[in-house]
Design an enzyme around this catalytic site. Structure first.
Site, PDB file in Angstrom:
ATOM      1  N   LYS A 100       0.543  -1.299   0.485  1.00 42.38           N
ATOM      2  CA  LYS A 100       0.202  -0.595  -0.229  1.00 42.38           C
ATOM      3  C   LYS A 100       1.514   1.312   0.292  1.00 42.38           C
ATOM      4  CE  LYS A 100      -4.277  -2.477   2.279  1.00 42.38           C
ATOM      5  NZ  LYS A 100      -4.914  -1.950   3.373  1.00 42.38           N
TER       6      LYS A 100
ATOM      7  N   TYR B 259     -12.868  -2.862  -4.172  1.00 41.46           N
ATOM      8  CA  TYR B 259     -12.933  -2.602  -2.741  1.00 41.46           C
ATOM      9  C   TYR B 259     -14.391  -3.031  -2.858  1.00 41.46           C
ATOM     10  CZ  TYR B 259      -8.052  -2.641  -0.603  1.00 41.46           C
ATOM     11  OH  TYR B 259      -7.329  -2.482  -0.039  1.00 41.46           O
TER      12      TYR B 259
ATOM     13  N   ASN C 203      -1.915   0.281   6.483  1.00 38.75           N
ATOM     14  CA  ASN C 203      -1.291  -1.309   7.184  1.00 38.75           C
ATOM     15  C   ASN C 203      -0.565  -1.952   6.729  1.00 38.75           C
ATOM     16  OD1 ASN C 203      -3.204  -1.578   5.588  1.00 38.75           O
ATOM     17  ND2 ASN C 203      -4.579  -3.130   7.060  1.00 38.75           N
TER      18      ASN C 203
ATOM     19  N   HIS D  88      -2.253  -5.513   1.604  1.00 36.50           N
ATOM     20  CA  HIS D  88      -3.688  -6.389   1.467  1.00 36.50           C
ATOM     21  C   HIS D  88      -3.068  -7.272   0.888  1.00 36.50           C
ATOM     22  CE1 HIS D  88      -7.432  -6.996   0.377  1.00 36.50           C
ATOM     23  NE2 HIS D  88      -6.974  -7.510  -1.104  1.00 36.50           N
TER      24      HIS D  88
ATOM     25  N   GLU E 297      -9.559 -10.366  -7.520  1.00 31.55           N
ATOM     26  CA  GLU E 297      -8.807  -9.642  -7.436  1.00 31.55           C
ATOM     27  C   GLU E 297      -7.247  -9.750  -8.362  1.00 31.55           C
ATOM     28  OE1 GLU E 297      -7.471  -9.519  -2.915  1.00 31.55           O
ATOM     29  OE2 GLU E 297      -9.879  -8.729  -2.523  1.00 31.55           O
TER      30      GLU E 297
HETATM   31  P1  CMP Z   1      -7.667  -4.358   3.508  1.00 33.49           P
HETATM   32  O1  CMP Z   1      -6.684  -5.716   3.713  1.00 33.49           O
HETATM   33  O2  CMP Z   1      -6.822  -3.632   2.517  1.00 33.49           O
HETATM   34  O3  CMP Z   1      -9.278  -4.903   3.250  1.00 33.49           O
HETATM   35  C1  CMP Z   1      -9.425  -3.135   3.432  1.00 33.49           C
HETATM   36  C2  CMP Z   1      -9.077  -1.773   4.241  1.00 33.49           C
HETATM   37  O4  CMP Z   1      -9.687  -1.103   4.610  1.00 33.49           O
HETATM   38  C3  CMP Z   1      -8.146  -2.745   4.976  1.00 33.49           C
HETATM   39  O5  CMP Z   1      -7.151  -3.466   4.985  1.00 33.49           O
HETATM   40  C4  CMP Z   1      -7.824  -1.855   6.222  1.00 33.49           C
HETATM   41  O6  CMP Z   1      -6.996  -1.257   4.974  1.00 33.49           O
HETATM   42  C5  CMP Z   1      -8.851  -0.569   5.889  1.00 33.49           C
HETATM   43  N1  CMP Z   1      -9.812  -0.217   6.799  1.00 33.49           N
HETATM   44  C6  CMP Z   1     -10.002   0.781   7.346  1.00 33.49           C
HETATM   45  N2  CMP Z   1     -10.765   1.809   8.329  1.00 33.49           N
HETATM   46  C7  CMP Z   1     -11.090   0.032   8.963  1.00 33.49           C
HETATM   47  C8  CMP Z   1     -11.867  -0.618   9.318  1.00 33.49           C
HETATM   48  N3  CMP Z   1     -12.574   0.310  10.472  1.00 33.49           N
HETATM   49  N4  CMP Z   1     -12.184  -1.773   9.801  1.00 33.49           N
HETATM   50  C9  CMP Z   1     -11.644  -2.896   8.721  1.00 33.49           C
HETATM   51  N5  CMP Z   1     -10.719  -2.359   7.884  1.00 33.49           N
HETATM   52  C10 CMP Z   1     -10.416  -0.908   7.689  1.00 33.49           C
END
Ligand code: CMP
Length: 140
Positions: free
Chosen positions: A11, A51, A114, A117, A128
């Site tokens: 990311k 998403y 974070n 993904h 995906e």
């Molecule tokens: P990802 O695995 O990319 O899938 C969806 C993303 O939404 C997740 O990682 C997080 O980085 C992001 N995200 C932001 N806020 C939240 C939340 N409250 N709960 C879950 N995912 C979140």
């Protein structure tokens, strides 16, 4: 265990901090093979489509803003049980809750920033991977 493929995204927070090599080393040391990889800047429409499963969630808009805020590295990882294996290596979504030694615990900044993904199931991996790559770009 069957050999699988999973879609990984490094990311914007991780590309900004030059962590692509660190993260790729973690995948390779854990036995996953990077069988496709490219650095791209997602458009808003591309992020929204990727998403779409989260469309009803309160964080959807911010997530799409964030995923278009800088370059990402999209990858296909291959290996035995690759989908679950990658999720172990990544750790829990929230870096504060992720196990020590995982990418998100070691390098993540927040639940949004974070680092990575990873697909969560075979059906989402198929969607995906097809969303980000043409078959000709994947070489096992
Ligand atoms: P990802 O695995 O990319 O899938 C969806 C993303 O939404 C997740 O990682 C997080 O980085 C992001 N995200 C932001 N806020 C939240 C939340 N409250 N709960 C879950 N995912 C979140």
């Amino acid at each position: 265990m069957a050999v699988e493929r999973t879609l990984s995204i490094i990311k914007p927070d991780a590309t900004r901090r030059n962590l692509t090599g660190d993260i790729n080393t973690r995948f390779e040391k854990a036995g996953l093979r990077i069988v496709a990889q490219k650095r791209i800047r997602l458009t808003r429409a591309q992020a929204e489509g990727f998403y779409a499963v989260h469309k009803a969630r309160p964080f959807y808009g911010a997530l799409c803003d964030y995923m278009t805020s800088g370059p990402v590295v999209v990858q296909v990882l291959e290996g035995e049980g690759a989908i679950a294996r990658n999720r172990e290596i990544m750790g829990a979504t929230d870096p504060k809750k992720a196990a020590k030694g995982t990418i998100r615990a070691d390098l993540g900044e927040s639940i949004e920033a974070n680092c990575v993904h990873g697909s969560d199931a075979p059906e989402t991996a198929a969607f995906e991977i097809g969303y980000m790559f043409a078959g000709i770009e994947i070489t096992g």
